[in-house]
Write a protein that holds these residues in place. Structure first.
Motif, short mmCIF file in Angstrom:
data_model
loop_
_atom_site.label_atom_id
_atom_site.label_comp_id
_atom_site.label_asym_id
_atom_site.label_seq_id
_atom_site.Cartn_x
_atom_site.Cartn_y
_atom_site.Cartn_z
N ALA A 42 0.83 -1.21 0.00
CA ALA A 42 0.00 0.00 0.00
C ALA A 42 0.86 1.26 0.00
N LEU A 45 2.17 1.77 -3.52
CA LEU A 45 1.09 2.33 -4.36
C LEU A 45 0.91 3.82 -4.07
N ASN A 46 0.87 4.15 -2.78
CA ASN A 46 0.69 5.56 -2.41
C ASN A 46 1.84 6.40 -2.96
N HIS A 48 3.69 5.95 -5.53
CA HIS A 48 3.66 6.12 -6.99
C HIS A 48 2.29 6.61 -7.48
N GLY A 49 1.35 6.83 -6.55
CA GLY A 49 0.04 7.33 -6.94
C GLY A 49 -0.75 6.35 -7.78
N GLN A 50 -0.55 5.05 -7.48
CA GLN A 50 -1.22 3.99 -8.24
C GLN A 50 -2.35 3.38 -7.43
N LYS A 51 -3.31 2.80 -8.14
CA LYS A 51 -4.30 1.94 -7.49
C LYS A 51 -3.79 0.51 -7.48
N GLY A 167 13.64 1.81 -6.85
CA GLY A 167 12.80 1.83 -8.05
C GLY A 167 11.68 0.80 -8.04
N PHE A 169 8.11 -0.68 -7.59
CA PHE A 169 6.76 -0.10 -7.63
C PHE A 169 5.68 -1.17 -7.47
N GLY B 49 -9.86 4.41 -13.70
CA GLY B 49 -9.20 5.29 -12.74
C GLY B 49 -7.76 4.90 -12.46
N GLN B 50 -7.09 4.39 -13.50
CA GLN B 50 -5.71 3.94 -13.36
C GLN B 50 -4.76 4.92 -14.01
N LYS B 51 -3.51 4.92 -13.55
CA LYS B 51 -2.45 5.61 -14.27
C LYS B 51 -1.82 4.63 -15.26
N ILE B 56 4.20 6.80 -14.43
CA ILE B 56 4.85 6.48 -13.17
C ILE B 56 6.34 6.31 -13.48
N ALA B 58 9.16 5.36 -12.14
CA ALA B 58 9.88 4.11 -11.85
C ALA B 58 9.38 2.99 -12.77
N LYS B 59 8.08 2.97 -13.03
CA LYS B 59 7.50 1.92 -13.87
C LYS B 59 7.88 2.14 -15.33
N ARG B 217 -7.30 -0.45 3.66
CA ARG B 217 -5.83 -0.40 3.58
C ARG B 217 -5.29 0.77 4.38
#
Lengths: 217, 217
Positions: A42, A45-46, A48-51, A167, A169, B49-51, B56, B58-59, B217
């Motif tokens: 979690a 995710l936070n 990297h601003g990902q769900k 790095g 993610f 609602g995904q990036k 991202i 690092a990704k 979470r």
């Protein structure tokens, strides 16, 4: 010196479970060692601003089906966990509270209790964690008590931050030297890397790193 | 009747490019046909609602390295595109504007111009798309003009919505019957499915679908 594979994981991820069942034989094939690194997914995710996949209904449905298929292909036992997503902090901290030599057995037990067989109570329950730890040869009650101490909470925070700096993610991710291998699906590339094959030239990477961003999406 | 593989893709995705180079031999091995389905990846991301990976850092860095490794393993030519992310609407619409029988050659050309060889101008440029279409045996100027018509714009919108309704959340995704296979990494499972192996029982899926969500979470 033996190559060290840092296995970044969170118990939340069924792919981390499947990958955990594969990483030790993989390491053995290459004379490498495995260092388990619990991280809070979690927090990744936070950062990297990902769900997470569990937060996207279509992806959640897909992932569970894919995991069932993958587990069957690998011949690894798989059961539906008591709940998901669940709070993994206690279990992650328990790993860091255990002596290094006992961690592999403890992780085996915690992953099995979550994904390998159907337990009625998940590893967010202190009694389950204590029971699993006891079965792994540890003092279960003492271990659970230890997870509440600030240095253990801090150790998980630092491990997660270290992964982010490297790095990472997502989970599972295997770090080896400066290289990352994300996901069970990357294990074929990890094995090539351990055989000294499949290296990517700095020039090739530089060309991709330098790609300018085009029109906004 | 031959099984139909619906190949959902966006030119933005290097994995879609790699997968496109594999899907035709794969289909041929199983006597299946391929139906290309251009979809707007950005619209899938927005819907869920995904990036995107490119958003991202690092990704993005990881994905480009992974793609270089995968391309080498598959022995597929790979070059850094002129820009990324780029606006793929023109190229996606061009596919839908082409007669069905010409689409495979056009997609080959557009993917190659983006990922297969280094072009100075990307496929967000009408001149590039016209040139690629011409090389694929089409009237390039007429095709580009056709992409501006409302029915073609609408066809892309509808194709994307159809993918969303089918549960597609990423590209490439292969739809076959009611089953989805997401990513190049799922092609081993797709092949098992086409051989009639690896079916997942409704009971197994129902157990996973019914997992209650645990603590937030």
């Amino acid at each position: 010196m033996a190559m060290e594979l840092t296995f970044c994981f969170d118990f939340l991820s069924p792919y981390a479970y499947l990958a955990w069942t594969q990483i030790h034989p993989l390491a053995a094939r290459h004379g490498a060692t495995v260092r388990p690194a619990p991280v809070l997914f979690a927090a990744l995710l936070n950062h990297h601003g990902q769900k997470g996949p569990a937060e996207i209904p279509a992806k959640r449905a897909y992932v569970f089906k894919d995991v069932v298929r993958r587990a069957r292909l690998l011949d690894v036992p798989l059961a539906a966990p008591a709940s998901h997503p669940f709070q993994p902090l206690l279990a992650l901290r328990a790993v860091l509270a255990a002596p290094e030599g006992d961690r592999r057995a403890l992780i085996d037990g915690l992953f099995a209790a979550t994904w390998g067989r159907a337990e009625r109570r998940g590893i967010d329950d202190p009694a389950t964690v204590a029971h699993v730890a006891q079965a792994a040869g540890l003092d279960g009650e003492a271990l659970v008590a230890r997870t509440r101490e600030p240095d253990i909470k801090d150790a998980l925070r630092r491990a997660t931050e270290e992964a982010v700096r490297a790095g990472v993610f997502g989970v599972p991710t295997v770090r080896v030297g400066g290289e990352l291998f994300w996901g069970l699906d990357s294990f074929d590339l990890l094995e090539r890397h351990l055989r000294g094959e499949g290296g990517v030239s700095d020039e090739a990477l530089a060309r991709f790193a330098a790609i300018p961003s085009g029109a906004e999406r």
